[in-house]
Design a protein around this motif. Structure first.
Motif, PDB file in Angstrom:
ATOM      1  N   LYS A 100       0.849  -1.195   0.000  1.00  0.00           N
ATOM      2  CA  LYS A 100       0.000   0.000   0.000  1.00  0.00           C
ATOM      3  C   LYS A 100       0.881   1.240   0.000  1.00  0.00           C
ATOM      4  O   LYS A 100       1.965   1.264   0.584  1.00  0.00           O
ATOM      5  CB  LYS A 100      -0.884   0.045   1.253  1.00  0.00           C
ATOM      6  N   GLN A 101       0.419   2.304  -0.661  1.00  0.00           N
ATOM      7  CA  GLN A 101       1.109   3.594  -0.663  1.00  0.00           C
ATOM      8  C   GLN A 101       0.599   4.394   0.530  1.00  0.00           C
ATOM      9  O   GLN A 101      -0.608   4.629   0.650  1.00  0.00           O
ATOM     10  CB  GLN A 101       0.828   4.351  -1.958  1.00  0.00           C
ATOM     11  N   VAL A 102       1.504   4.794   1.426  1.00  0.00           N
ATOM     12  CA  VAL A 102       1.099   5.520   2.625  1.00  0.00           C
ATOM     13  C   VAL A 102       1.982   6.742   2.841  1.00  0.00           C
ATOM     14  O   VAL A 102       3.164   6.743   2.508  1.00  0.00           O
ATOM     15  CB  VAL A 102       1.151   4.629   3.892  1.00  0.00           C
ATOM     16  N   ILE A 103       1.378   7.794   3.397  1.00  0.00           N
ATOM     17  CA  ILE A 103       2.111   8.974   3.832  1.00  0.00           C
ATOM     18  C   ILE A 103       2.391   8.764   5.307  1.00  0.00           C
ATOM     19  O   ILE A 103       1.503   8.405   6.083  1.00  0.00           O
ATOM     20  CB  ILE A 103       1.281  10.253   3.646  1.00  0.00           C
ATOM     21  N   MET A 104       3.639   9.003   5.675  1.00  0.00           N
ATOM     22  CA  MET A 104       4.007   8.904   7.087  1.00  0.00           C
ATOM     23  C   MET A 104       5.019   9.985   7.419  1.00  0.00           C
ATOM     24  O   MET A 104       5.666  10.537   6.528  1.00  0.00           O
ATOM     25  CB  MET A 104       4.568   7.510   7.404  1.00  0.00           C
ATOM     26  N   GLY A 105       5.113  10.286   8.693  1.00  0.00           N
ATOM     27  CA  GLY A 105       6.103  11.249   9.154  1.00  0.00           C
ATOM     28  C   GLY A 105       7.408  10.549   9.458  1.00  0.00           C
ATOM     29  O   GLY A 105       7.424   9.379   9.834  1.00  0.00           O
TER      30      GLY A 105
ATOM     31  N   LYS B 108       0.337   8.494  12.811  1.00  0.00           N
ATOM     32  CA  LYS B 108      -0.545   7.677  11.975  1.00  0.00           C
ATOM     33  C   LYS B 108       0.019   7.600  10.569  1.00  0.00           C
ATOM     34  O   LYS B 108       0.984   8.269  10.237  1.00  0.00           O
ATOM     35  CB  LYS B 108      -1.957   8.236  11.960  1.00  0.00           C
ATOM     36  N   MET B 109      -0.594   6.754   9.762  1.00  0.00           N
ATOM     37  CA  MET B 109      -0.240   6.669   8.357  1.00  0.00           C
ATOM     38  C   MET B 109      -1.513   6.938   7.554  1.00  0.00           C
ATOM     39  O   MET B 109      -2.607   6.555   7.963  1.00  0.00           O
ATOM     40  CB  MET B 109       0.290   5.278   8.002  1.00  0.00           C
ATOM     41  N   LEU B 110      -1.368   7.592   6.434  1.00  0.00           N
ATOM     42  CA  LEU B 110      -2.483   7.874   5.546  1.00  0.00           C
ATOM     43  C   LEU B 110      -2.316   7.028   4.299  1.00  0.00           C
ATOM     44  O   LEU B 110      -1.334   7.186   3.572  1.00  0.00           O
ATOM     45  CB  LEU B 110      -2.498   9.365   5.183  1.00  0.00           C
ATOM     46  N   THR B 111      -3.229   6.109   4.072  1.00  0.00           N
ATOM     47  CA  THR B 111      -3.161   5.248   2.893  1.00  0.00           C
ATOM     48  C   THR B 111      -3.742   5.986   1.692  1.00  0.00           C
ATOM     49  O   THR B 111      -4.821   6.579   1.778  1.00  0.00           O
ATOM     50  CB  THR B 111      -3.958   3.943   3.131  1.00  0.00           C
TER      51      THR B 111
END
Length: 89
Positions: free
Chosen positions: A15-20, A30-33
């Motif tokens: 999955k493609q996720v945004i993370m800090g 958190k992660m944003l998928t």
């Protein structure tokens, strides 16, 4: 607008996720998928450094067979989500 420093797009379990990264990871927590199109838009925003809904809409129309109105609505929705999560400034 630009992506805030410390936020990255990664592939996690397919999955493609945004993370800090670093301290941003602790504060973000958190992660944003993202779906394929949203991940593609994130990459475009990173490349442009400074972007607007209009510039991302133009890029989306160049890459995909989508009407400008539909593209703008989709981009605005995605960017609104990014703003809500405070990953862009």
């Amino acid at each position: 607008m630009k992506i805030k420093k410390g936020f990255v797009l990664r592939e996690v379990c397919g999955k493609q996720v945004i993370m800090g990264e670093g301290l941003d990871a602790i504060n973000f927590g958190k992660m944003l998928t993202l779906n394929g199109t949203a991940a593609w838009l994130w990459k475009q925003a990173q490349e442009m450094s400074d972007f607007t809904i209009e510039t991302l809409t133009d890029k989306l129309c160049e890459e995909y067979d989508v009407s400008p109105d539909e593209a703008k609505a989709d981009v605005a929705e995605i960017v609104a989500e990014w703003r809500k999560l405070d990953v862009v400034e």
